[in-house]
Design an enzyme around this catalytic site. Structure first.
Site, PDB file in Angstrom:
ATOM      1  CG  ASN A 107      -1.949   1.231   1.417  1.00 18.26           C
ATOM      2  OD1 ASN A 107      -2.387   1.743   0.554  1.00 18.26           O
ATOM      3  ND2 ASN A 107      -1.671   1.857   2.535  1.00 18.26           N
ATOM      4  CG  HIS A 109      -0.432   6.071   4.652  1.00 18.68           C
ATOM      5  ND1 HIS A 109      -1.834   6.262   4.442  1.00 18.68           N
ATOM      6  CD2 HIS A 109       0.014   6.911   5.824  1.00 18.68           C
ATOM      7  CE1 HIS A 109      -2.178   7.218   5.609  1.00 18.68           C
ATOM      8  NE2 HIS A 109      -0.947   7.468   6.195  1.00 18.68           N
ATOM      9  CB  SER A 136       5.223   5.095   4.052  1.00 23.56           C
ATOM     10  OG  SER A 136       5.716   5.932   4.972  1.00 23.56           O
ATOM     11  CG  ASP A 145      -2.607   3.670   6.888  1.00 26.18           C
ATOM     12  OD1 ASP A 145      -2.722   3.167   5.777  1.00 26.18           O
ATOM     13  OD2 ASP A 145      -3.231   4.481   7.123  1.00 26.18           O
TER      14      ASP A 145
HETATM   15  C1  GAR Z   1      -2.479   8.986  -2.742  1.00 21.11           C
HETATM   16  O1  GAR Z   1      -1.820  10.138  -2.281  1.00 21.11           O
HETATM   17  C2  GAR Z   1      -2.203   8.020  -1.858  1.00 21.11           C
HETATM   18  O2  GAR Z   1      -0.874   8.104  -1.159  1.00 21.11           O
HETATM   19  C3  GAR Z   1      -3.400   8.292  -1.011  1.00 21.11           C
HETATM   20  O3  GAR Z   1      -4.461   8.609  -1.706  1.00 21.11           O
HETATM   21  C4  GAR Z   1      -3.935   9.208  -2.975  1.00 21.11           C
HETATM   22  C5  GAR Z   1      -4.455   8.424  -4.026  1.00 21.11           C
HETATM   23  O4  GAR Z   1      -4.329   9.040  -5.341  1.00 21.11           O
HETATM   24  N1  GAR Z   1      -3.607   6.787  -0.179  1.00 21.11           N
HETATM   25  C6  GAR Z   1      -4.069   6.808   0.905  1.00 21.11           C
HETATM   26  O5  GAR Z   1      -4.438   7.994   1.577  1.00 21.11           O
HETATM   27  C7  GAR Z   1      -4.293   5.584   1.575  1.00 21.11           C
HETATM   28  N2  GAR Z   1      -4.948   5.686   2.877  1.00 21.11           N
HETATM   29  P1  GAR Z   1      -4.291   8.518  -6.790  1.00 21.11           P
HETATM   30  O6  GAR Z   1      -5.970   8.060  -6.768  1.00 21.11           O
HETATM   31  O7  GAR Z   1      -4.507   9.638  -7.634  1.00 21.11           O
HETATM   32  O8  GAR Z   1      -3.319   7.577  -6.793  1.00 21.11           O
END
Ligand code: GAR
Length: 210
Positions: A107, A109, A136, A145
């Site tokens: 994942n 994060h 991360s 997480d």
């Molecule tokens: C990213 O910033 C990712 O790190 C975060 O969501 C966004 C997705 O963007 N993930 C989390 O918050 C997981 N808990 P994307 O759809 O443009 O890849």
């Protein structure tokens, strides 16, 4: 090549980054499925455009989390995927459903874990007065997480940063981090058996800094 499924709930820019890395020859994988809990997810549109099979499953059609996750994971297994990447998948996963995938799911994060698990990571880093922020990639466990952190990308926080700007400045780092870690994972250099994460056979004492 290694068969990879991706789960995403939103826009899909991290999926796009993996597709680009693959196009450039830096990520020797085959994407066999992109799944989402949101039929409207941009990630599904990107996958369709790239001729990758898609799956949209609505959690509201299931009695509880475990029933949803078991169905989801069964379909992912049926896609032939060996590996699973959570790229902005905004759901907690059921521990029982996850079991067969331990060591095979990662994942991304948007924080320097173990700081700021959960939501609003950029705002929380700013509110805490942190000098640096980051992203991360970690192995996934049932703890939100919470699995072993594989690699992190660091970003200095600047005067004038707000939540939106910080998220925007972090994103390009995420887009390098995730394909890089996925490439390491499918190469077999990274391993986790549920006990100790290893890199090139050595215990991964601290996250790689990428
Ligand atoms: C990213 O910033 C990712 O790190 C975060 O969501 C966004 C997705 O963007 N993930 C989390 O918050 C997981 N808990 P994307 O759809 O443009 O890849």
């Amino acid at each position: 090549p290694a068969k990879v499924a991706v789960l995403a709930s939103g826009r899909g820019s991290n999926l796009a980054a993996m597709l680009d890395a693959r196009e450039r020859g830096e990520l020797p994988v085959e994407f066999v499925l992109v799944g989402s809990d949101k039929a409207s997810a941009g990630a599904l549109r990107l996958a369709e455009a790239a001729n990758i099979p898609t799956l949209a499953l609505d959690p509201r059609g299931y009695p509880d989390r475990r029933a949803f996750d078991l169905d989801l994971f069964q379909r992912i297994a049926a896609s032939g995927a060996d590996w699973l990447v959570l790229a902005g998948f905004m759901r907690i996963l059921d521990g029982e459903a996850l079991k067969p995938w331990v060591g095979r799911i990662i994942n991304i994060h948007p924080s320097l874990l173990p700081k700021y698990r959960g939501l609003h990571t950029h705002r929380r880093a700013l509110e805490a007065g942190d000098r640096e922020h980051g992203a991360s990639v970690h192995f996934v466990t049932a703890e939100l997480d919470g699995g072993p952190v594989i690699a992190q990308a660091y970003l200095p926080i600047e005067a004038g940063d707000d939540e939106q700007l910080l998220a925007q400045r972090l994103l390009p780092l995420e887009h390098r981090l995730l394909p890089t870690v996925l490439a390491l994972l499918v190469s077999g250099r990274l391993q986790w058996d549920g006990q100790a994460a290893r890199f090139d056979g050595q215990p991964l004492a601290s996250p790689l800094r990428l």
